[in-house]
Design a protein around this motif. Structure first.
Motif, short mmCIF file in Angstrom:
data_model
loop_
_atom_site.label_atom_id
_atom_site.label_comp_id
_atom_site.label_asym_id
_atom_site.label_seq_id
_atom_site.Cartn_x
_atom_site.Cartn_y
_atom_site.Cartn_z
N GLY A 64 90.78 -42.33 48.39
CA GLY A 64 91.10 -42.59 46.99
C GLY A 64 91.35 -44.06 46.69
O GLY A 64 91.66 -44.41 45.56
N VAL A 65 91.22 -44.92 47.69
CA VAL A 65 91.39 -46.36 47.45
C VAL A 65 90.22 -47.09 48.10
O VAL A 65 89.57 -46.57 49.00
CB VAL A 65 92.71 -46.91 48.05
CG1 VAL A 65 93.90 -46.28 47.37
CG2 VAL A 65 92.76 -46.68 49.56
N CYS A 66 89.97 -48.30 47.63
CA CYS A 66 88.89 -49.11 48.21
C CYS A 66 89.29 -49.49 49.62
O CYS A 66 90.37 -50.04 49.85
CB CYS A 66 88.63 -50.35 47.36
SG CYS A 66 87.35 -51.40 48.08
N ILE A 67 88.40 -49.19 50.58
CA ILE A 67 88.67 -49.55 51.96
C ILE A 67 87.82 -50.73 52.40
O ILE A 67 87.80 -51.10 53.56
CB ILE A 67 88.44 -48.36 52.91
CG1 ILE A 67 86.98 -47.87 52.78
CG2 ILE A 67 89.40 -47.23 52.61
CD1 ILE A 67 86.57 -46.95 53.90
N GLY A 68 87.07 -51.29 51.44
CA GLY A 68 86.25 -52.47 51.76
C GLY A 68 85.09 -52.16 52.68
O GLY A 68 84.69 -52.98 53.49
N CYS A 69 84.51 -50.95 52.54
CA CYS A 69 83.43 -50.56 53.44
C CYS A 69 82.14 -51.30 53.10
O CYS A 69 81.23 -51.39 53.93
CB CYS A 69 83.20 -49.06 53.40
SG CYS A 69 82.59 -48.47 51.80
N GLY A 70 82.03 -51.79 51.88
CA GLY A 70 80.84 -52.56 51.49
C GLY A 70 79.67 -51.70 51.05
O GLY A 70 78.59 -52.21 50.77
N TYR A 71 79.88 -50.39 50.97
CA TYR A 71 78.76 -49.53 50.61
C TYR A 71 78.25 -49.81 49.20
O TYR A 71 77.06 -50.00 48.98
CB TYR A 71 79.16 -48.06 50.76
CG TYR A 71 78.04 -47.12 50.37
CD1 TYR A 71 76.96 -46.93 51.23
CD2 TYR A 71 78.04 -46.46 49.15
CE1 TYR A 71 75.92 -46.10 50.88
CE2 TYR A 71 77.01 -45.62 48.80
CZ TYR A 71 75.94 -45.44 49.66
OH TYR A 71 74.91 -44.62 49.31
N CYS A 72 79.16 -49.85 48.24
CA CYS A 72 78.72 -50.01 46.84
C CYS A 72 78.09 -51.38 46.61
O CYS A 72 77.08 -51.49 45.92
CB CYS A 72 79.88 -49.78 45.87
SG CYS A 72 81.24 -50.94 46.04
N THR A 73 78.65 -52.41 47.23
CA THR A 73 78.11 -53.75 46.98
C THR A 73 76.78 -53.94 47.68
O THR A 73 75.95 -54.74 47.25
CB THR A 73 79.10 -54.84 47.44
OG1 THR A 73 79.55 -54.53 48.76
CG2 THR A 73 80.30 -54.91 46.51
N THR A 74 76.56 -53.19 48.77
CA THR A 74 75.31 -53.35 49.51
C THR A 74 74.20 -52.47 48.94
O THR A 74 73.08 -52.93 48.75
CB THR A 74 75.52 -52.97 50.99
OG1 THR A 74 76.62 -53.71 51.50
CG2 THR A 74 74.28 -53.29 51.81
N TRP A 75 74.52 -51.21 48.66
CA TRP A 75 73.46 -50.27 48.34
C TRP A 75 73.31 -50.00 46.86
O TRP A 75 72.22 -49.70 46.39
CB TRP A 75 73.66 -48.96 49.12
CG TRP A 75 73.40 -49.19 50.56
CD1 TRP A 75 74.34 -49.41 51.54
CD2 TRP A 75 72.13 -49.32 51.19
NE1 TRP A 75 73.72 -49.66 52.72
CE2 TRP A 75 72.37 -49.61 52.55
CE3 TRP A 75 70.82 -49.24 50.74
CZ2 TRP A 75 71.33 -49.81 53.46
CZ3 TRP A 75 69.79 -49.42 51.65
CH2 TRP A 75 70.05 -49.70 52.98
N PHE A 76 74.40 -50.08 46.12
CA PHE A 76 74.27 -49.92 44.67
C PHE A 76 74.06 -51.31 44.08
O PHE A 76 73.25 -51.49 43.19
CB PHE A 76 75.52 -49.25 44.11
CG PHE A 76 75.32 -48.75 42.70
CD1 PHE A 76 74.38 -47.80 42.42
CD2 PHE A 76 76.09 -49.24 41.67
CE1 PHE A 76 74.18 -47.34 41.13
CE2 PHE A 76 75.92 -48.78 40.37
CZ PHE A 76 74.95 -47.83 40.11
N GLU A 77 74.79 -52.26 44.63
CA GLU A 77 74.58 -53.68 44.36
C GLU A 77 74.61 -54.02 42.89
O GLU A 77 73.75 -54.74 42.39
CB GLU A 77 73.24 -54.14 44.97
CG GLU A 77 73.21 -55.62 45.23
CD GLU A 77 71.80 -56.12 45.48
OE1 GLU A 77 70.85 -55.62 44.89
OE2 GLU A 77 71.67 -57.04 46.30
N CYS A 78 75.58 -53.46 42.17
CA CYS A 78 75.75 -53.89 40.79
C CYS A 78 76.46 -55.23 40.81
O CYS A 78 77.49 -55.37 41.48
CB CYS A 78 76.56 -52.86 40.01
SG CYS A 78 76.85 -53.39 38.30
N PRO A 79 75.95 -56.23 40.10
CA PRO A 79 76.61 -57.54 40.11
C PRO A 79 78.04 -57.48 39.60
O PRO A 79 78.82 -58.39 39.85
CB PRO A 79 75.73 -58.40 39.20
CG PRO A 79 74.43 -57.69 39.12
CD PRO A 79 74.73 -56.23 39.29
N SER A 80 78.37 -56.42 38.87
CA SER A 80 79.72 -56.32 38.35
C SER A 80 80.71 -55.76 39.37
O SER A 80 81.90 -55.67 39.10
CB SER A 80 79.75 -55.45 37.09
OG SER A 80 78.94 -56.02 36.09
#
Lengths: 196, 1176
Positions: B1119-1135
């Protein structure tokens, strides 16, 4: 008037508009100007960098080591383009105006010494925070330019920027754009040189 | 801005060209957008409006079309222009080459923008080389100003020689800004006047030969003109007679030279020849210049067009001699390096800038490359994200435009040229199909690109029988090049009335029959649509499947667009479950493949391992399927016919497309499997008496015998089976089926005594020799209604009637029969009476019978009367008068009467426990409910005596309940006889009624099984809807004439298919490898039939757990961001921006509140902002 400037940022930040303002200043001063813009792929969130050459130039690109001014709308892109800045060579130094969050270091400590040795004058402000507070995150570019113009070593005067911005803005945006310049100007702080 | 003629304006190079066009009287312009040429046509339209000109302008659908359209205008005598990027000229190559031969009347300028350095292109091709190849003269401007000036010269040249002219700016001319003096329009308007001349306009091969000869003559004349062309000029430094190094420069290289030569100290040493006419080269001009030089160096972009044409005796340096790099843009820095080296080689001294100390330091910062990506909030990012997440191993042919960016999501494998996604998908299909393989293929193409050249490929693919899924990602515009309209919107470049082309109509017109729509914003539905399309592309009668995904360009509509609701989100931050900062997530937060119970098994009172049954049935392994069932009880064929199947009610599929046909598959497993499971244990020497040979007693006997005990069954009736033999009817459970089930008892050595009734011809004392006794005597005593007239001869016990029917001694009931009761016995009695020729009415308070049986009974003509109950039975002429009341009416009121011949009372039975009176002291006590009180394991108050089934306090009135009781008692008896102690927890099936003997004895499965997987935990997108297999039934019209079995069950092929295609295997890992495929870091590997998680690679993103189709991976969401990097790497929304600690936050400057990222974070850290204002 002779000035070679680099405006650097990320697609969507208004890099092109910022450069257009500088170009328009030159036109209004009836000085020759060349600019080179980025379109296409790079606009989609990628690095965007624009060259502005005011004065008696022929080619549209600034050579690395020749720029008098680096306007950095983004901290990382500013770092990337520091190599364009020229050495003072005994005269006035180049100027670097950067939009950077309060908590972020600029320049990176590894570059601070060499930049100081080159005589580069660095002015930093959190233009994003100001623009966001205005409810208009897209005017950070103008906040940054207004802030830059509040320093004596900035190659353009505040009045020049206001006149050019007003001329380039559409009816609906004009007031907000001028306010952004004014907010930036009001941030005026003593020039911080990395020499000090 | 005031834009009148005569002023100076800052114009882009492209706008300068446009200005040149309108000033030179261009009346007709076509173009196809492409960087760096896209701004030319819109600026022409702007100038046209400003100057009030008559000028036709269009965005053509592709470059070939654009050139041919403009050619016709030029044939008609008008000045025309066509603009495109360099690779567009490849598309227009066919008309371009013919246009050189045939020529023009009105001037035609072919504007082709090259992209040295590949800022936004696929190739660094030099369009000037195309002019050599096509024999079209080429002009090469060095600045926006020169480009503007060249336009008028080009028109004059074109008209003078009746030949098209190529104007070739490079990106640095197109996208440079310069102050341009705007002048008035110089040329007069010219009316279309097409002069017919078939030998020219429709020239055949012979005439073409003459045209070729004429073309060569034209080129000679043009070459001569170019000797004095204004843009060509030689500059020799004052006072320099002869130079060691002369520079030939063209295009923007010449502009850079003007700045560089003075700073390098070469201005007085190196003469410069500027060439603006790349082809044909003014040879005399070059020769004169070269005559005063020892060596020449040629600086030109992008390739060696001028260098190739120079024919001189002196050394000529350039790309062919490796003095100039053969790829990449010639920036001032590159040219400086070239000149330093060339000067040195020719004996000159050049001053170079001191190398920057910063460059190496900046490189040392290792700043990440900021690759182009989809705009924040672009729905098409989600489309690519879905593709990769759901089909990680598919082949993804991609296309040109914004959708090239899908490469960032890993869902674009090829990008070739416009429209190649479709053609290459077809090619991949055929290449694999040749080997008998069919990998999933998903091609993606934008709407603009599809109109450009996608349709042609689609026609071909359909025609040649290719199979793949094509996603047409429709953002309603030509996004990448700056929002030019597409044919779909009906808007034209200059506002002239246009048609609107229906995208779907075009797709269907290509022969596509499967066309679906899907909104990438809704990930679940979108994934479902992808899967359905893939199924179609692979189905026997399928073909190409096209999905149109519409999502308006968020940049064009400046936000989410109409019809979409904003969903502001936040990223939750909080303590991350790590042992230490920077350490891996704690072990119990990492994924574990852990089977859970399927809901069907939880619901099954018999304890059947239904999930395993389905796995075996799916593979046609019926012997093993039967063995799975025989591990629990001896009655698969029986239960497969008569069970009320609570498993099907619990099936997670029931809310999707209908429950799995579990009952029918159990039946088939029993019918197909050999009924001979091994006696499991060696003989113990212990003896057990089972009193009552019904399903409970027999199940108990079966399990005790398998545990090695000597078992004797004492049955009061002439044959064992209890209700199975004597109550349930032949047409539901044929005697032959039951007999086959009972064969196992002989094999197990169980002694079956029949016709022996405890308390009558079997004394309690006879049971003393047994170590334990199980009382399972059932509930055979007919309950009484306690109503007047109940003892009339026509009022019969339904249970008694059924038993007599089974014994072949059924009484005649007459033609009008009423059945009282709503249970299974009532329905059985009614259907039996119907088969004996009676018209049957069933009166009941509540319907408790199996719904399918009631349905069949209705089809057989039996009438059911809801909430109508008897009041009294009175004798009537030739029968009985049945008096009835509504259930809610007063007890003595009569709502209705019915004359009948017989009444069958089916309101259940009670246990007949009179035999308890003769027992020894210390025997079980009779409870006050008329049934034997027992605990959950069949224990009575007497240690030696056990009881179960309908005779006991826990009787359920169902066969499957009796089986449950028999199993439980067998374990309790075995425990008493020195066997294993009962481990209730290990035997339990979550909260369900059943116990699993196989699990306790044969595997650790039940111990591992967590709570049953809920329907909401099943990823339905992985499962297509398939209709439930329906068993064939004997037609009611036939079935009411005999007692033949009505339900034929499922055939083995249908049953296997049902198991294979429809069982979700809820909560149980089927080794589908989807976790391996979806893991973004490759942390999961299949090793020896199990999965291994590499803790060094696992980022704890939780995607595996979330994507497991059947919820068999245990991993709690933090339920909290664990900094796994999944969203920034694979969804990669600049926001979505990651801080230095890797934790993600929302960039409010760019976020447009699309809310799509909520569906991305499997840890649940991205959530809708509570209380945020949601605006449409």
């Amino acid at each position: 008037m002779r000035c070679q400037a680099i405006v650097a940022g990320v697609g969507g930040q208004g890099v092109l508009f910022a450069a257009k303002v500088l170009t328009e200043v030159a036109r209004r001063n009836q000085v020759a100007v060349l600019g080179s813009q980025t379109f296409g792929m790079a606009q989609r969130g990628g690095s965007v960098m624009t060259h502005v050459k005011i004065g008696d130039f022929s080619g549209p690109l600034v050579c690395e080591g020749d720029a008098d001014l680096l306007l950095g709308l983004d901290c990382m892109e500013a770092h990337r383009n520091l190599t364009y800045l020229r050495r003072a060579n005994g005269g006035a130094g180049a100027v670097c105006v950067v939009n950077v969050a309060a908590a972020t270091a600029f320049p990176d400590q590894r570059l601070a010494g060499p930049l100081a040795e080159m005589g580069v004058s660095i002015h930093r402000c959190d233009a994003d925070a100001v623009a966001l507070a205005m409810g208009n995150p897209l005017v950070a570019n103008l906040v940054l330019m207004g802030f830059g113009a509040s320093h004596d070593d900035f190659p353009f005067t505040y009045d020049e920027l206001c006149a050019a911005t007003a001329a380039l803005s559409g009816e609906r945006q004009r007031q907000a754009n001028l306010e952004a310049l004014a907010r930036g100007w009001a941030l005026r702080l003593p020039a911080t040189s990395v020499c000090s | 801005m005031d834009m009148k003629a005569g002023d100076h304006r800052i114009l882009l190079g492209n706008e300068a060209i446009s200005r040149g066009l309108v000033e030179a009287g261009c009346q007709f312009m076509t173009a196809y957008p492409g960087t760096p040429s896209s701004e030319i046509l819109p600026a022409v339209v702007e100038f046209r409006k400003e100057l009030g000109l008559s000028l036709y302008a269009e965005w053509s659908t592709n470059e070939k079309v654009a050139l041919e359209t403009a050619l016709a205008a030029a044939y008609s005598g008008k000045r025309a222009a066509v603009a495109m990027k360099q690779v567009g000229l490849n598309v227009a190559a066919d008309p371009a080459l013919s246009s050189a031969y045939i020529g023009v009347v009105g001037g035609l300028i072919l504007i082709v923008a090259d992209d040295p350095g590949l800022h936004s292109s696929q190739t660094e091709q030099d369009s000037r080389l195309f002019s050599l190849f096509s024999k079209i003269p080429a002009l090469d401007p060095s600045s926006p100003q020169e480009a503007r000036d060249m336009v008028a010269l080009a028109f004059e040249l074109s008209e003078r020689h009746q030949i098209p002219v190529l104007l070739r700016p490079t990106v640095r001319v197109c996208h440079s800004e310069q102050a341009i003096e705007c002048k008035p329009v110089a040329a007069p308007y010219s009316c279309a006047d097409f002069e017919k001349n078939p030998r020219r306009w429709a020239a055949g091969p012979r005439a073409r030969m003459q045209l070729h000869a004429q073309l060569n003559q034209k080129l000679s004349a043009i070459a001569a003109e170019f000797e004095t062309f204004p843009g060509n000029r030689a500059h020799f430094p004052a006072g320099l007679e002869r130079a060691q190094l002369g520079i030939v420069a063209a295009g923007v290289c010449y502009a850079y030279l003007n700045d560089l030569l003075p700073t390098m100290g070469l201005a007085d040493l190196c003469p410069v020849l500027k060439i603006a006419t790349a082809f044909p080269l003014p040879q005399q001009l070059v020769a004169d210049f070269a005559g005063r030089c020892d060596t020449l160096i040629v600086l030109e972009e992008t390739d060696a067009a001028i260098e190739l044409q120079i024919r001189l005796a002196i050394p000529v340096w350039g790309r062919l001699t490796n003095h100039v790099p053969s790829h990449g843009e010639l920036t001032p820095g590159v040219i400086e390096n070239i000149l330093v080296a060339a000067a040195h080689q020719s004996g000159l001294q050049a001053t170079a800038r001191a190398p920057s100390t910063l460059a190496a330091l900046v490189t040392g910062l290792e700043l990440p490359i900021r690759r182009p990506t989809f705009c924040p909030g672009c729905g098409h990012r989600a489309a690519f994200y879905s593709l990769k997440r759901n089909f990680p191993d598919a082949i993804f042919p991609g296309d040109i435009g914004c959708y090239t960016l899908g490469i960032n999501q890993g869902a674009v494998d090829t990008v070739h040229d416009m429209g190649a996604s479709v053609t290459m998908a077809a090619g991949f299909y055929h290449a694999y199909a040749q080997d008998g393989k069919s990998p999933p293929i998903f091609a993606t193409i934008g709407d603009g690109t599809f109109f450009h050249s996608g349709a042609a490929g689609l026609e071909n693919a359909v025609y040649n029988g290719a199979r793949f899924v094509l996603l047409v990602l429709d953002n309603g515009t030509t996004g990448m090049t700056g929002m030019q309209p597409t044919p779909e919107c009906g808007l034209t470049a200059d506002g002239h009335p246009g048609g609107r082309i229906d995208l779907e109509g075009l797709i269907k017109g290509c022969g596509v029959t499967y066309l679906a729509h899907a909104d990438p914003h809704e990930q679940g539905a979108f994934q479902r649509a992808l899967l359905d399309a893939l199924e179609h592309s692979r189905a026997a009668d399928g073909g190409i499947a096209v999905i149109v995904a519409r999502y308006a360009c968020v940049t064009q509509v400046k936000g989410l667009g109409p019809g979409r609701t904003a969903m502001p989100v936040e990223v939750k931050h909080g303590p991350v479950p790590r042992a230490a900062a920077g350490a891996a997530l704690q072990a119990d937060w990492l994924p574990r493949h852990q089977d859970r119970l399927s809901p069907c098994a939880e619901a099954c009172p018999a304890g059947n391992d239904i999930e395993r049954l389905m796995s075996l049935a799916a593979e046609d392994r019926w012997e093993e399927a039967a063995a799975t069932l025989y591990a629990e009880h001896p009655f698969p064929s029986t239960l497969g016919r008569v069970c009320p199947h609570p498993c099907e009610s619990a099936c997670n599929r029931s809310g999707y497309d209908g429950a799995l046909s579990i009952n029918a598959i159990e039946r088939l497993a029993g019918d197909r499997g050999r009924a001979a499971p091994a006696a499991a244990a060696p003989a113990t020497g212990k003896r057990v008496a089972i009193v009552g040979g019904g399903p409970s007693g027999l199940t108990c006997a079966y399990q005790l015998a398998r545990l090695g005990h000597a078992v004797e069954v004492f049955e009061a009736l002439p044959e064992v089976g209890g209700m199975l033999r004597w109550a349930i009817t032949e047409y539901r459970l044929p005697v032959a089926v039951l007999a086959r089930e009972l064969e196992v008892f002989a094999a197990l050595g169980v002694t079956l005594h029949t016709g022996v009734r405890l308390g009558e011809n079997l004394a309690w004392s006879a049971l003393e020799r047994f170590d334990a006794v199980y009382l399972a005597t059932g509930a055979w005593k007919q309950r009484r209604l306690a109503l007047p007239g109940e003892d009339n001869p026509g009022v019969l016990s339904g249970l008694d009637y059924l038993a007599r029917l089974r014994a072949g001694q059924a009484p005649e009931l007459g033609s009008r029969v009423a059945v009282i009761g709503g249970g299974n016995t009532a329905v059985d009695a009614a259907r039996s009476a119907r088969r004996r020729g009676a018209a049957v009415d069933v009166y009941y308070d509540f319907l408790l019978a199996i719904a399918e049986e009631v349905e069949v009974a209705r089809e057989e003509g039996i009438v059911f009367h809801q909430q109508l109950v008897p009041v009294a039975f009175e004798p009537a002429a030739g029968g009985l008068l049945l008096k009835l009341r509504e259930l809610a009416a007063p007890l003595t009121s009569v709502t209705r009467t019915s004359e009948v011949d017989s009444v069958l009372v089916c309101i259940g039975g009670d246990a007949e426990l009179a035999y308890l009176e003769g027992q020894q002291p210390g025997g079980p006590n009779l409870g006050d409910q008329g049934r034997l009180p027992i605990d959950a394991w069949g224990r009575t108050s007497s240690a030696r005596i056990f009881a179960g089934g309908d005779a006991s306090s826990r009787g359920s009135g169902t066969v499957v309940g009796a089986v449950n009781a028999g199993k439980r008692a067998a374990l309790a008896i075995a425990e008493r006889l020195g066997g294993a102690a009962i481990d209730a927890e290990a035997l339990a099936l979550a909260r369900g009624p059943g116990i699993a003997l196989a699990a306790a004895g044969e595997s650790a499965r039940a111990r591992q099984a967590g709570p049953a997987a809920l329907a909401s935990e099943i990823k339905l997108n992985f499962f297509r809807k398939v209709a439930r297999a329906q068993a064939r039934h004997r037609a009611p019209a036939d079935s009411i004439w005999n007692f033949e079995e009505v339900n034929f069950g499922l055939g083995s092929a249908a049953a296997a298919r049902e198991a294979r295609e429809r069982c979700f295997h809820c909560g149980v890992c089927t080794h589908c490898d989807i976790c391996v495929d979806v893991c973004p870091t490759g942390a999961i590997t299949a090793v020896d039939g199990a999965y291994r998680i590499d803790p060094a690679k696992c980022t704890a993103c939780r995607v595996c757990a979330e994507q497991c189709p059947r919820s068999a991976i245990a991993m709690p969401a933090t339920g909290v961001c664990i900094g796994c990097g999944y969203c920034t790497t694979w969804f990669e929304c600049p926001s979505l921006t990651a801080g230095p600690d890797g934790l993600v936050d929302i960039d409010r400057r760019t976020c447009i509140d699309c809310g799509m990222c909520v569906q991305v974070c499997a840890q649940g850290a991205i959530q809708p902002l509570p209380g945020a204002e949601v605006r449409a």
